[in-house]
Scaffold this motif. Structure first.
Motif, PDB file in Angstrom:
ATOM      1  N   GLU A   1       0.896  -1.069   0.128  1.00 45.36           N
ATOM      2  CA  GLU A   1      -0.055   0.023  -0.072  1.00 45.36           C
ATOM      3  C   GLU A   1       0.862   1.315   0.305  1.00 45.36           C
ATOM      4  O   GLU A   1       0.488   2.450  -0.258  1.00 45.36           O
ATOM      5  CB  GLU A   1      -1.001   0.038   1.157  1.00 45.36           C
TER       6      GLU A   1
ATOM      7  N   ALA B   1      -1.242   0.444 -14.698  1.00 50.81           N
ATOM      8  CA  ALA B   1      -1.899  -0.627 -13.896  1.00 50.81           C
ATOM      9  C   ALA B   1      -1.147  -1.860 -14.157  1.00 50.81           C
ATOM     10  O   ALA B   1      -1.304  -2.697 -13.040  1.00 50.81           O
ATOM     11  CB  ALA B   1      -3.457  -0.686 -14.612  1.00 50.81           C
TER      12      ALA B   1
ATOM     13  N   ALA C   1       1.420  -2.090 -11.569  1.00 45.82           N
ATOM     14  CA  ALA C   1       0.909  -2.492 -10.330  1.00 45.82           C
ATOM     15  C   ALA C   1       0.667  -3.893 -10.182  1.00 45.82           C
ATOM     16  O   ALA C   1       0.629  -4.452  -9.269  1.00 45.82           O
ATOM     17  CB  ALA C   1      -0.266  -1.600 -10.048  1.00 45.82           C
ATOM     18  N   MET C   2       0.107  -4.464 -11.086  1.00 42.45           N
ATOM     19  CA  MET C   2      -0.072  -5.806 -11.038  1.00 42.45           C
ATOM     20  C   MET C   2       1.055  -6.700 -11.111  1.00 42.45           C
ATOM     21  O   MET C   2       0.949  -7.647 -10.290  1.00 42.45           O
ATOM     22  CB  MET C   2      -1.266  -6.170 -12.305  1.00 42.45           C
TER      23      MET C   2
ATOM     24  N   GLY D   1       2.625  -5.727  -7.638  1.00 41.48           N
ATOM     25  CA  GLY D   1       1.905  -5.832  -6.498  1.00 41.48           C
ATOM     26  C   GLY D   1       1.947  -4.441  -5.806  1.00 41.48           C
ATOM     27  O   GLY D   1       2.062  -4.147  -4.386  1.00 41.48           O
ATOM     28  N   ALA D   2       1.945  -3.203  -6.639  1.00 35.00           N
ATOM     29  CA  ALA D   2       1.537  -1.690  -5.939  1.00 35.00           C
ATOM     30  C   ALA D   2       0.416  -1.625  -5.568  1.00 35.00           C
ATOM     31  O   ALA D   2      -0.478  -1.332  -6.637  1.00 35.00           O
ATOM     32  CB  ALA D   2       2.431  -0.800  -7.055  1.00 35.00           C
ATOM     33  N   LYS D   3      -0.110  -1.206  -4.468  1.00 36.26           N
ATOM     34  CA  LYS D   3      -1.485  -0.856  -4.086  1.00 36.26           C
ATOM     35  C   LYS D   3      -1.752   0.398  -3.602  1.00 36.26           C
ATOM     36  O   LYS D   3      -2.803   0.907  -3.273  1.00 36.26           O
ATOM     37  CB  LYS D   3      -2.019  -1.904  -2.998  1.00 36.26           C
ATOM     38  N   GLY D   4      -0.755   1.310  -3.874  1.00 42.24           N
ATOM     39  CA  GLY D   4      -0.589   2.521  -3.415  1.00 42.24           C
ATOM     40  C   GLY D   4      -1.307   3.450  -4.607  1.00 42.24           C
ATOM     41  O   GLY D   4      -1.916   2.838  -5.499  1.00 42.24           O
ATOM     42  N   PRO D   5      -1.362   4.652  -4.745  1.00 41.00           N
ATOM     43  CA  PRO D   5      -1.960   5.593  -5.714  1.00 41.00           C
ATOM     44  C   PRO D   5      -1.351   5.247  -6.924  1.00 41.00           C
ATOM     45  O   PRO D   5      -0.309   4.858  -7.086  1.00 41.00           O
ATOM     46  CB  PRO D   5      -1.623   6.921  -5.370  1.00 41.00           C
ATOM     47  N   ASN D   6      -2.150   4.922  -8.243  1.00 41.13           N
ATOM     48  CA  ASN D   6      -1.899   4.697  -9.562  1.00 41.13           C
ATOM     49  C   ASN D   6      -2.487   5.750 -10.371  1.00 41.13           C
ATOM     50  O   ASN D   6      -3.519   5.805 -10.632  1.00 41.13           O
ATOM     51  CB  ASN D   6      -2.448   3.154  -9.729  1.00 41.13           C
TER      52      ASN D   6
ATOM     53  N   ARG E   1       1.465  10.065   0.736  1.00 42.45           N
ATOM     54  CA  ARG E   1       0.622   8.948   0.301  1.00 42.45           C
ATOM     55  C   ARG E   1       1.405   7.804  -0.073  1.00 42.45           C
ATOM     56  O   ARG E   1       0.710   6.807  -0.363  1.00 42.45           O
ATOM     57  CB  ARG E   1       0.014   9.810  -1.105  1.00 42.45           C
TER      58      ARG E   1
ATOM     59  N   ALA F   1      -6.186   7.927  -2.683  1.00 39.19           N
ATOM     60  CA  ALA F   1      -6.227   7.024  -4.076  1.00 39.19           C
ATOM     61  C   ALA F   1      -5.605   5.706  -3.640  1.00 39.19           C
ATOM     62  O   ALA F   1      -4.526   5.681  -2.803  1.00 39.19           O
ATOM     63  CB  ALA F   1      -5.290   7.556  -4.965  1.00 39.19           C
ATOM     64  N   SER F   2      -6.002   4.626  -4.327  1.00 34.29           N
ATOM     65  CA  SER F   2      -5.415   3.399  -4.253  1.00 34.29           C
ATOM     66  C   SER F   2      -5.353   2.409  -5.417  1.00 34.29           C
ATOM     67  O   SER F   2      -6.099   2.952  -6.439  1.00 34.29           O
ATOM     68  CB  SER F   2      -6.055   2.623  -2.985  1.00 34.29           C
ATOM     69  N   CYS F   3      -4.744   1.426  -5.556  1.00 34.17           N
ATOM     70  CA  CYS F   3      -4.990   0.680  -6.746  1.00 34.17           C
ATOM     71  C   CYS F   3      -5.122  -0.971  -6.245  1.00 34.17           C
ATOM     72  O   CYS F   3      -4.525  -1.445  -5.322  1.00 34.17           O
ATOM     73  CB  CYS F   3      -3.621   0.458  -7.535  1.00 34.17           C
TER      74      CYS F   3
ATOM     75  N   ALA G   1      -4.674  -3.441  -8.027  1.00 34.26           N
ATOM     76  CA  ALA G   1      -3.456  -4.480  -8.518  1.00 34.26           C
ATOM     77  C   ALA G   1      -4.174  -5.890  -8.690  1.00 34.26           C
ATOM     78  O   ALA G   1      -3.541  -6.847  -8.426  1.00 34.26           O
ATOM     79  CB  ALA G   1      -2.360  -4.342  -7.511  1.00 34.26           C
ATOM     80  N   HIS G   2      -5.369  -5.934  -9.443  1.00 34.41           N
ATOM     81  CA  HIS G   2      -6.034  -7.049  -9.443  1.00 34.41           C
ATOM     82  C   HIS G   2      -6.204  -7.484 -10.835  1.00 34.41           C
ATOM     83  O   HIS G   2      -6.047  -8.428 -11.429  1.00 34.41           O
ATOM     84  CB  HIS G   2      -7.267  -6.858  -8.657  1.00 34.41           C
TER      85      HIS G   2
ATOM     86  N   MET H   1      -7.237  -5.593 -15.234  1.00 35.11           N
ATOM     87  CA  MET H   1      -7.513  -4.229 -16.002  1.00 35.11           C
ATOM     88  C   MET H   1      -9.018  -3.876 -15.903  1.00 35.11           C
ATOM     89  O   MET H   1      -9.083  -2.615 -15.771  1.00 35.11           O
ATOM     90  CB  MET H   1      -7.036  -4.629 -17.455  1.00 35.11           C
TER      91      MET H   1
ATOM     92  N   LYS I   1      -8.582   6.090   3.717  1.00 33.77           N
ATOM     93  CA  LYS I   1      -7.625   6.911   3.827  1.00 33.77           C
ATOM     94  C   LYS I   1      -8.154   8.475   3.559  1.00 33.77           C
ATOM     95  O   LYS I   1      -7.538   9.418   4.160  1.00 33.77           O
ATOM     96  CB  LYS I   1      -6.474   6.597   2.699  1.00 33.77           C
TER      97      LYS I   1
ATOM     98  N   GLY J   1      -7.967  -0.790 -14.475  1.00 32.46           N
ATOM     99  CA  GLY J   1      -6.849  -0.923 -14.142  1.00 32.46           C
ATOM    100  C   GLY J   1      -6.915  -0.790 -12.616  1.00 32.46           C
ATOM    101  O   GLY J   1      -5.754  -0.789 -11.910  1.00 32.46           O
TER     102      GLY J   1
ATOM    103  N   ALA K   1      -7.679   1.768 -10.322  1.00 33.73           N
ATOM    104  CA  ALA K   1      -7.347   3.099  -9.876  1.00 33.73           C
ATOM    105  C   ALA K   1      -8.520   3.589  -9.105  1.00 33.73           C
ATOM    106  O   ALA K   1      -9.469   4.043  -9.905  1.00 33.73           O
ATOM    107  CB  ALA K   1      -6.743   3.847 -11.021  1.00 33.73           C
TER     108      ALA K   1
END
Lengths: 402, 411
Positions: free
Chosen positions: A98, A144, A147-148, A151-156, A181, B253-255, B257-258, B260, B276, B393, B395
């Motif tokens: 995250e 995206a 991130a996949m 494994g990046a789950k922070g802001p994208n 953030r 914001a978050s992602c 990551a799963h 598209m 958050k 994606g 987001a």
């Protein structure tokens, strides 16, 4: 203020795979421009012919075929470069997903798949559009996919800022770390130079060689008296930004410190060209540099060979007392415009990587700056990285050697 | 410096109409504006509906005589002008203290498609490509910055359906950091064949007007428009003597990551963004008076969003806080949706009323959400509202707005 380190570099471009390939080319002053693919018949008779292309399969060592089949070319390149950056930083994001963010900059988005979709719409009809192609055509698809993949789950996020897209992503990543953030941000830039886009840029008259029929030579000559347009490239570049606390906690090492970012806009610019209001840009830059603890020792310029863009860059540097007279390096002479080569090259040069320009250079007295054509070794202080884009965006970064 | 920033101007155009007064009226009436697509030939597509912005010289005008502006550019320019006038900044050269933060998923793609068709027909022929300068995703933000003489930071966010809300988050950060004193933030997108055909290819589009959170929902409807707001510090608004319409007090914001296009079925990504954002705003779930949900109308997205809301807010709070879904009125505005939805959230807070979901279909009981139906209903006395956007994606973005309290407790 949170100190921010650049701790990893990933590069996939016309000069090879990995920043060492680009560093080697920079030390030798090698360009990588080749004839554009003419098989689809887009290039105009008498127009520009050259560009620097990334090998389409350069991602292979970094992605399995199973993983790659779900990604467009731009996503493949970006994911591969992101994995390189993480390996370069000797860190894997398995413990704090995250707090790892991704910010992408791209002037044109995933163009290869976009032009394919447009062909389908206007050829067999919109019902022939492939769902996969559409998913991957969105500008943020490479972000995206990174991130996949990691494994990046922070802001994208994905930003578009024409020629300044790469620096825009770095500035956004810097801000995310400053605001808490994320502790780490993979900042990426990617662009694909499809023959269609090359042809469009040629028709717009922005490329060197766009007027070859008038006897103009096609050459990449930033800040040169004879410059007559830019030469383009594609590829991907990724930097890992980390807060100092995150870097120290894992025992990592900084390649450079990112000390700050400044953004501005020149409303005198048209939709297709650079502006002319250098005084206002210089005033902004000077006010910002005046607040920095140390003055920049050199400028790594995003000058790309455009007549008006390079002139604006030179005028801004001349009108900014804090950088007037400082050495100016213009690595787009080697990397070309777009595709992230500039971002990687600027990072390497600021680290002290050897750089030289081997093609002949003629000083443009009107610019009143004399570019540094050869340089190697550590810098004694901070470096300013400058990127002025067509249509008015201006972004500057201050980096400092470790 | 205070972390919350003031909203001092709003600008909007959408299928509901051109300008704020049209939106106030249509939203209170609960009338949707999704109809037959006329902007281009839809016969080859599976569906034939969309939410189109009505023709109106106020946005169609030449804007400083530039004939090359795209439909998206003009949307952005109208919304920016309306927001600036409301904020007392109309007719001014804005200068270095002002920034532009705009989301757009396609920029001038509609116009780009026409040029590309000509280029395909005559690949090496004399095709004029000058208008492609407005095809770029960054063009709407650049058009706004150029028109209003902005010299501060400009940023174009192209993160699909989170583009505009991420742009608003970026504006919040720039204001908090002192990078600019005033920000124009939001999004603009026009319909185009690329997105219309793409969502049809994905079979995510309903052949009837979309019905977010309804039991019989079958997909989304596409729309177009722009929503922008003027943001500035409270001190700046006070110094300029302009009314504060609401506060933007938090964002995150978050992602996922799963995947598209498919949401994380557990809703963990959006849940993280919501938590958050509330933390950023210094608010608890119980302080929410309203949730403006992403609410696309696709079966999976609405379900995942409901799970995310439950995970982030808890079932008790979710049973009490009413949900609003603007897409039921105007369709999915993609890169602009976060902007128009943020504007609608502020309007609802100002009115103190929750707009009803249009239509008479039953809400999906499995989702466990509460809506206003038939007519607008009064909001509770809680001070905050959440606006949520979820994009391709994975987001996710969440924004928290707050009412400006007066003696009666609400503006």
């Amino acid at each position: 203020m949170t100190a921010v380190a650049i701790s990893g570099i990933g590069y996939l471009g016309p000069h090879g795979s990995g920043h060492a390939d680009l560093a080697e080319a920079m030390a030798k002053g090698q360009q990588a421009f080749r004839p554009v693919d003419n098989s689809a018949g887009f290039p105009r008779l008498g127009g520009a012919r050259m560009l620097a292309k990334t090998e389409a399969a350069a991602w292979r060592p970094w992605l399995s075929p199973v993983a790659a089949r779900r990604l467009c070319q731009a996503s493949r390149w970006t994911v591969a470069a992101a994995k390189m950056a993480l390996q370069d930083a000797q860190w894997q994001p398995d413990d704090d997903p995250e707090n790892l963010a991704v910010c992408l900059g791209s002037a044109f988005g995933p163009l290869d798949v976009t032009q394919r979709l447009l062909r389908e719409i206007h050829g067999a009809g919109p019902e022939s559009m492939a769902p996969f192609d559409f998913m991957e055509s969105v500008v943020n698809a490479p972000a995206a996919q990174v991130a996949m993949a990691v494994g990046a789950k922070g802001p994208n996020s994905a930003l578009c800022q024409r020629e300044a897209s790469g620096l825009a992503a770095v500035a956004a990543g810097y801000r995310w770390i400053q605001s808490g953030r994320a502790q780490r941000v993979l900042v990426a830039t990617v662009d694909e130079m499809h023959p269609v886009l090359h042809s469009v840029l040629d028709r717009l008259g922005v490329l060197s060689g766009s007027r070859r029929g008038l006897g103009m030579e096609e050459a990449c000559r930033p800040l040169d008296r004879r410059r007559n347009g830019l030469m383009v490239a594609d590829g991907a570049s990724v930097l890992l930004l980390e807060s100092e606390s995150a870097l120290v906690a894992r025992g990592g090492e900084a390649r450079l410190w990112l000390r700050g970012a400044l953004r501005a806009h020149d409303p005198s610019a048209s939709t297709l060209n650079w502006g002319h209001d250098h005084r206002e840009l210089a005033a902004r830059l000077q006010a910002w540099l005046h607040k920095q603890p140390k003055p920049p020792q050199a400028v790594i310029s995003g000058a790309n060979g455009s007549r008006t863009g390079d002139a604006l860059e030179a005028l801004v540097l001349q009108a900014t007392p804090a950088v007037r007279g400082r050495p100016v390096l213009a690595p787009k002479v080697l990397t070309g415009e777009y595709g992230g080569g500039f971002l990687t090259a600027a990072t390497l040069i600021a680290q002290g990587q050897a750089y030289c320009v081997t093609n002949d250079f003629e000083l443009d007295p009107a610019l009143q700056i004399e570019p540094l054509l050869e340089r190697s070794g550590p810098w004694p202080g901070p470096i300013l990285i400058s990127s002025l884009a067509s249509a008015g965006s201006a972004i500057w970064l201050m980096v400092e050697p470790v | 410096m205070t972390r919350k920033v003031a909203v001092t101007g709003l600008g909007i155009l959408s299928p509901l109409g051109v300008g704020l007064p049209a939106h106030r009226k249509r939203l209170l009436q609960g009338k949707a504006a999704i109809g037959e697509l006329t902007l281009f030939d839809s016969r080859a597509h599976r569906t034939h509906l969309a939410g189109e912005v009505p023709a109106d010289p106020r946005w169609e005008k030449a804007w400083s005589g530039n004939p090359r502006l795209s439909r998206s550019d003009r949307f952005a320019l109208f919304a920016a002008e309306e927001a600036l006038q409301m904020a007392g900044l109309g007719g001014q050269k804005l200068g270095p203290e002002v920034g532009v933060f705009l989301g757009s998923s396609t920029g001038g793609m509609l116009e780009g498609e026409a040029v590309f068709a000509k280029l395909l027909a005559t690949p090496s022929g004399p095709v004029s490509v000058a208008r492609l300068g407005s095809h770029l995703h960054s063009a709407p933000a650049e058009a706004v910055a150029r028109e209003f003489k902005v010299r501060g930071p400009i940023e174009t966010n192209a993160t699909a359906c989170s583009a505009a809300s991420l742009a608003i988050m970026a504006a919040l950060e720039a204001l908090r950091a002192g990078e600019c004193q005033i920000a124009l933030a939001g999004g603009a997108d026009a319909l185009c064949q690329m997105t219309y055909g793409g969502f049809n290819a994905l079979r995510l589009v309903d052949s009837a007007p979309c019905r977010p959170f309804r039991a019989d929902r079958e997909g989304l409807s596409l729309g177009e428009g722009a929503g922008l707001m003027v943001l500035e510090s409270g001190d700046s608004a006070e110094a300029r003597g302009v009314p504060i319409l609401a506060w933007l007090s938090g964002a995150a914001a978050s992602c996922d990551a799963h995947h598209m296009t498919a949401p994380d079925e557990q809703g963990r990504g959006p849940s993280s963004a919501i938590q958050k954002a509330l933390e950023d705003a210094g608010r608890s779930p119980a302080e929410l008076a309203l949730i403006n949900a992403h609410g696309t109308g696709t079966p999976k997205n609405d379900e995942a969003e409901s799970l995310a809301l439950r995970l982030a807010l808890g079932p008790d709070v979710l049973a009490e806080v009413p949900i609003f879904a603007l897409k039921a009125y105007i369709g999915h505005l993609l890169g602009a949706c976060g902007g128009v939805e943020a504007v609608a959230t502020v309007l609802a807070l100002q009115e103190g009323r929750l707009y009803p979901l249009p239509g008479k279909e039953e809400p999906d009981p499995a989702l466990g959400l509460r809506f206003a139906r038939g007519k607008a209903e009064a909001l509770g006395t809680q001070p905050a509202a959440l606006s949520l956007n979820l994009a391709f994606g994975g987001a996710n973005t969440a924004l928290v707005f707050e009412v400006v309290a007066n003696k009666e407790g609400r503006a």
